[in-house]
Design an enzyme around this catalytic site. Structure first.
Site, short mmCIF file in Angstrom:
data_model
loop_
_atom_site.label_atom_id
_atom_site.label_comp_id
_atom_site.label_asym_id
_atom_site.label_seq_id
_atom_site.Cartn_x
_atom_site.Cartn_y
_atom_site.Cartn_z
N GLU A 24 0.93 -1.23 0.07
CA GLU A 24 0.00 0.06 0.02
C GLU A 24 0.82 1.30 -0.01
O GLU A 24 1.93 1.19 0.39
CB GLU A 24 -0.70 -0.07 1.18
CG GLU A 24 -1.76 1.08 1.22
CD GLU A 24 -2.78 1.22 2.44
OE1 GLU A 24 -3.19 -0.11 3.07
OE2 GLU A 24 -3.58 2.42 2.45
N GLU A 168 -12.36 -1.18 2.43
CA GLU A 168 -13.21 -1.41 3.47
C GLU A 168 -14.40 -0.30 3.55
O GLU A 168 -14.37 0.48 4.41
CB GLU A 168 -12.24 -1.46 4.81
CG GLU A 168 -11.32 -2.50 4.41
CD GLU A 168 -10.51 -2.54 5.70
OE1 GLU A 168 -10.22 -1.58 6.53
OE2 GLU A 168 -9.61 -3.47 6.02
N GLU A 282 -6.41 -9.10 2.93
CA GLU A 282 -5.52 -8.47 3.84
C GLU A 282 -5.52 -9.23 5.50
O GLU A 282 -6.54 -9.43 5.93
CB GLU A 282 -5.99 -6.69 4.47
CG GLU A 282 -5.40 -6.09 3.28
CD GLU A 282 -5.83 -4.62 3.93
OE1 GLU A 282 -6.17 -3.64 3.14
OE2 GLU A 282 -5.52 -4.32 4.91
#
Ligand code: AHR
Length: 497
Positions: A24, A168, A282
């Protein structure tokens, strides 16, 4: 403890994607991590050669990028072409240079010979922006975005197979968070446009174990989805960075399959378990440390919200607790390989990753060696294995509550392309060895590959290697063979390989 296997009693063939990784735009994962053009270790494209070598050694099968929370306000078009426009990343409150974008990510995946997996912006983005990204990556030459890729010097389509709608978006912390009622509609329209661009894409979408969110998603999008994405971190320390101790960490190992079981149940209830697989895209025992940003209260001074992220770089906190948990979770993924088709360790580099970079080199943290053991020595046919007299031990979890857990975590595998058996034994006992007896049919030489370190607190740091893979010849296999598993150890026992 006696271990039994029945011939041909298999769970399924494990996808290689179970050992995937995630990277990320956060702290030093990209800039100063994998991508560091100014580094003496950099290659002609600015990638750290030592990091590439370490990632090749664990056969990284897929990398998910660019986020994570970062993606929910990321606009990919600013990260391609000659002119890269820096912008303020509202997720992590730093300037994003846009120097590392889609073309650089694909170049990284080509160097590693791994699948690219792109997570799109369903926060501030739109179905059109997502599908434009697919045009840029996957169309031959039709339309402005494929032409833009060609104009940027990349004539051949990238063929990106894996795409996620959102990260998310169920979370209040996420930019552009959605209510469950709107999520199904947004994913459906996004998936429709993406599939209209490239019907060969495999799509997933942000989900969790909440049945309302997942029902809305699946009822609206079951025809478009190939995957459903879930995330989990067990040690909730993103505000405190006070990691669980070994005993508390062992309590987490009793909960490696909870989320998988809940999502499996819903998929089965909806008759979707053969169509849609779980992407656990994740996961890590430890949450990342980034105080005062994942909530409505934002830190004011950089010392409150930015500089603390450097504390993720403290290598001494990545111990055998992390390794033992990581092995238990990889075992859980293997045991559920019939419904889990991909998983991505979060992240691969720096932060809580398995590889730490510093200007002169890298540190292979304890979790790296777990991935090395599994990707190099375990098989791809997962078999049922039992231990009826499994020792149970009492631990105290992070909430101060006693829990009783198995002393060992075991995963057995065979090979689709050759004879042999490879069994991963994790001995969670902090101080005691565990004696096991192998009661099943097998033949050939027995060899062990293991990590344990001198104590549960063993870790690796610059100039200080306390944990590395050791090997042992264990003789010829015979039913009833006894082995001794070291305390706090991860060992792959290979028979006839
Ligand atoms: O702590 C990092 C964040 O964890 C990731 O960006 C997000 O996907 C998850 O909440």
């Amino acid at each position: 403890m006696k271990v039994y296997m029945i011939p041909f009693d298999t769970i399924g063939k494990r996808s290689p994607l179970l050992y995937g990784q995630f990277i990320e735009h956060f702290h030093r994962q990209i800039y100063g991590g994998i991508y560091d053009p100014g580094s003496d270790q950099a290659d002609e494209n600015g990638f750290r050669k030592d990091v590439l070598e370490a990632m090749r050694a664990i056969h990284v099968p897929v990398i998910r990028w660019p986020g994570g929370c970062f993606v929910s306000s990321y606009h990919w078009k600013g990260g391609v072409g000659e002119k890269r426009t820096p912008y303020f990343d509202k997720a992590w409150r730093v300037e994003e240079s846009n120097e590392f974008g889609t073309d650089e990510f694909i170049a990284l995946c080509r160097k590693l010979e791994c699948e690219p997996y792109i997570c799109t912006n369903a926060g501030t983005g739109s179905p059109e922006e997502m599908s434009d990204w697919v045009e840029y990556c996957n169309l031959e030459s039709e339309g402005q975005y494929a032409r833009l890729r060609i104009q940027n010097g990349h004539k051949e389509p990238y063929g990106v197979k894996f795409w996620s709608v959102g990260n998310e978006n169920y979370g209040s912390w996420e930019i552009g968070a959605k209510a469950s009622e709107e999520w199904g509609r947004l994913v459906k329209e996004s998936a429709k446009m993406i599939k209209h661009v490239d019907p060969t894409t495999e799509l997933t979408a942000a989900a969790l174990t909440d049945i309302h969110w997942n029902l809305e998603l699946l009822e609206n999008c079951k025809d478009f989805l190939d995957w459903i994405s879930i995330h989990q971190y067990w040690d909730h320390i993103h505000e405190t960075n006070r990691p669980a101790d070994y005993n508390q960490a062992m309590a987490f190992t009793a909960h490696t399959e909870d989320a998988i079981g809940k999502v499996r149940g819903l998929l089965m209830a909806m008759g979707l378990e053969k169509k849609i697989k779980i992407a656990f895209d994740e996961w890590n025992m430890k949450e990342w440390y980034h105080p005062n940003v994942h909530s409505i209260e934002q830190g004011v001074e950089k010392k409150d919200y930015l500089y603390p992220r450097d504390d993720n770089d403290d290598n001494s906190i990545y111990t055998m607790a992390d390794a033992v948990f990581t092995a238990c979770f990889l075992n859980a993924l293997n045991r559920n390989c019939d419904i889990v088709g991909m998983a991505n360790f979060a992240p691969v580099i720096n932060t809580r990753g398995c590889i730490y970079t510093y200007p002169e080199g890298i540190v292979l943290r304890t979790t790296y060696h777990v991935f090395y053991l599994y990707t190099n020595y375990m098989g791809d046919i997962v078999r049922n294995i039992g231990c009826p007299d499994m020792k149970r031990i009492r631990v105290v979890n992070c909430e101060g509550m006693p829990e009783e857990i198995d002393a060992l975590d075991i995963c057995a595998t065979g090979f689709s392309d050759r004879p042999g058996i490879a069994i991963a034994f994790v001995n969670k006992l902090a101080e005691e060895p565990s004696e096991i007896e192998l009661h099943f049919e097998a033949a050939g030489k027995v060899k062990g590959y293991y990590i344990c370190g001198k104590s549960v607190s063993s870790y690796n740091d610059v100039g200080n290697t306390q944990v590395e893979i050791l090997e042992e010849e264990l003789g010829d296999f015979h039913p009833g063979m006894k082995l001794c598993l070291r305390p706090h150890s991860v060992e792959i026992i290979r028979i006839g390989c």
